[in-house]
Design a protein around this motif. Structure first.
Motif, short mmCIF file in Angstrom:
data_model
loop_
_atom_site.label_atom_id
_atom_site.label_comp_id
_atom_site.label_asym_id
_atom_site.label_seq_id
_atom_site.Cartn_x
_atom_site.Cartn_y
_atom_site.Cartn_z
N ALA A 94 31.11 11.37 31.47
CA ALA A 94 32.18 11.29 32.57
C ALA A 94 31.38 10.29 33.57
N LEU A 95 30.04 10.44 33.78
CA LEU A 95 29.27 9.61 34.90
C LEU A 95 29.29 8.34 34.53
N LEU A 96 29.25 8.05 32.95
CA LEU A 96 29.19 6.64 32.58
C LEU A 96 30.62 5.96 32.81
N ALA A 97 31.55 6.80 33.06
CA ALA A 97 33.21 6.24 33.22
C ALA A 97 33.30 6.41 34.76
N ASP A 98 32.22 6.58 35.43
CA ASP A 98 32.19 6.43 36.99
C ASP A 98 33.10 7.45 37.70
N LYS A 99 32.94 8.71 37.26
CA LYS A 99 33.41 9.79 37.61
C LYS A 99 32.36 10.82 38.27
N LEU A 117 20.57 12.73 33.18
CA LEU A 117 21.71 12.88 33.93
C LEU A 117 21.74 12.19 35.48
N ILE A 118 20.50 12.84 35.94
CA ILE A 118 20.25 12.73 37.17
C ILE A 118 20.06 11.12 37.54
N ARG A 119 19.34 10.46 36.29
CA ARG A 119 19.02 9.03 36.31
C ARG A 119 20.34 8.09 36.67
N ILE A 120 21.23 8.61 35.64
CA ILE A 120 22.36 7.91 35.56
C ILE A 120 23.25 7.71 36.80
N ALA A 121 23.37 9.36 37.46
CA ALA A 121 24.23 9.53 38.52
C ALA A 121 23.63 8.66 39.85
N LYS A 122 22.12 9.00 39.94
CA LYS A 122 21.63 7.70 40.90
C LYS A 122 22.01 6.25 40.81
#
Length: 365
Positions: A94-99, A117-122
């Motif tokens: 979901a994060l990689l899909a920019d959600k 996950l924190i890294r990707i979100a940031k």
């Protein structure tokens, strides 16, 4: 002139207990902030759908594949409320899909997964919000207010319990199996909020019911010590607790105390809201008098006790959790429960498991 943000369009993954009791009712209660856009129900058909039967009147779309969620440009926020083994995989996608993501607890099986996950979100400037809703329980808000207002001072003993009589199957060893993940992460997050990272962790994990695999815990006792305060924190939970009044908090200072029985009432109220009660109705989140805590104080050689009713500001409100997430997404506030808090909680779980396995106190790092 300030413009009012459009409602955040939400996709909820799953139609199980968490989605129906702890997520969707509070999303629907805040139409100015959220729109229930879609629900992932893999077994839905054109003829039969649990989600359509319950929420079809809202105009929600029912989808049967995760790709329909991640590929939909109209979805702003994904609520990951599927079973916990899939939390990391679904949240990452979901994060990689920019959600933006609300992630039900236990957020992930390991702290390393949470750090990823924190890294990707940031990197993508997205909100990753752990669903540690128990920070918004009325009893915890009351304890927090008592401490922060100075009514509970010089703490020496803080005990938090989350006991039930339940027949929950706890799964096979590994991953996020066991009650320390299932209920423990709730009360661990609360002490992370109050006291931060501990200095040491000492834990006992047991299978008291003797059901399922013996290495999967259905009860635990965890002791936390801190550098900055002499308080001894004790966290306990058991699924074999038969009691008319379950202990919730025992907090002792040198001259003050607070005792509380019973669990926050919000977990039961959403199940009846379809018969008339909704999260914003008068009385929602309020306890009956027999559940009020007792505050004690010794002053000038005299000890007094009083029933301590929650103030309006401390009534339980999971809608406040969602308001807070909306503020973070809209850039007008910061998360109350941060992903870093959840990662810290997982490291405490990992230290507790190490302590129980090795039979010794673990220095926390």
């Amino acid at each position: 002139m300030d413009t009012v943000p459009s409602p955040i369009r939400v996709a909820v993954l799953g139609v199980g207990f968490s989605a129906n009791v702890f997520q969707i009712p509070f999303i629907l209660a805040l139409p100015e902030l959220f729109k229930l856009h879609s629900i992932l129900e893999r077994r839905a058909t054109a003829e039969k759908s649990v989600a359509r039967e319950k929420y079809g009147h809202t105009g929600v779309q029912v989808v049967t594949t995760f790709e329909e969620v991640t590929g939909d440009p109209d979805v702003d926020l994904v609520v990951v409320s599927v079973k916990d083994p899939a939390h990391y995989e679904y949240s990452k996608a979901a994060l990689l899909a920019d959600k933006h993501v609300i992630l039900e607890k236990p957020v992930t099986a390991t702290s390393a997964e949470m750090r990823d996950l924190i890294r990707i979100a940031k990197e993508r400037k997205l909100v990753l919000a752990p669903y540690h809703n128990r920070r918004f329980d009325g009893d915890f808000r009351t304890v927090r207010t008592l401490i922060e207002s100075g009514k509970l001072t010089d703490l020496v003993d803080f005990e938090s319990r989350f006991d039930l009589r339940a027949d929950w199957p706890m799964g096979e060893p590994g991953g996020a199996a066991g009650i320390v993940y299932g209920l423990g992460t709730h009360i661990i997050d609360q002490v992370v909020c109050l006291f931060g990272a501990p200095k040491t962790v000492t834990a006992l994990l047991d299978n008291g019911r003797g059901e399922g695999h013996p290495d999967v815990d259905d009860s635990f006792t965890i002791h936390l010590r801190y550098e900055h305060t002499p308080v001894l924190v004790t966290l306990r939970s058991a699924l074999h607790s038969v009691a008319s009044r379950q202990v919730r908090f025992i907090v002792r200072g040198k001259e003050t105390s607070y005792f509380k029985f019973g669990l926050d009432v919000q977990g039961g109220q959403p199940q009846i809201m379809f018969k008339g009660m909704a999260p914003l109705d008068p009385g929602f989140g309020e306890e009956t008098e027999d559940m009020w805590g007792e505050y004690g104080k010794r002053e000038n050689g005299q000890t007094t006790f009083e029933k301590y009713v929650m103030l309006q500001s401390t009534i339980g409100s999971y809608t406040d959790y969602y308001r807070n997430v909306a503020a973070a997404i809209n850039g007008v506030g910061t998360l109350e429960v941060t992903p870093e808090d959840a990662e810290l909680g997982l490291r405490i779980v990992e230290a507790a498991k190490q302590s129980a396995k090795e039979g010794k106190t673990v220095t926390f790092a």
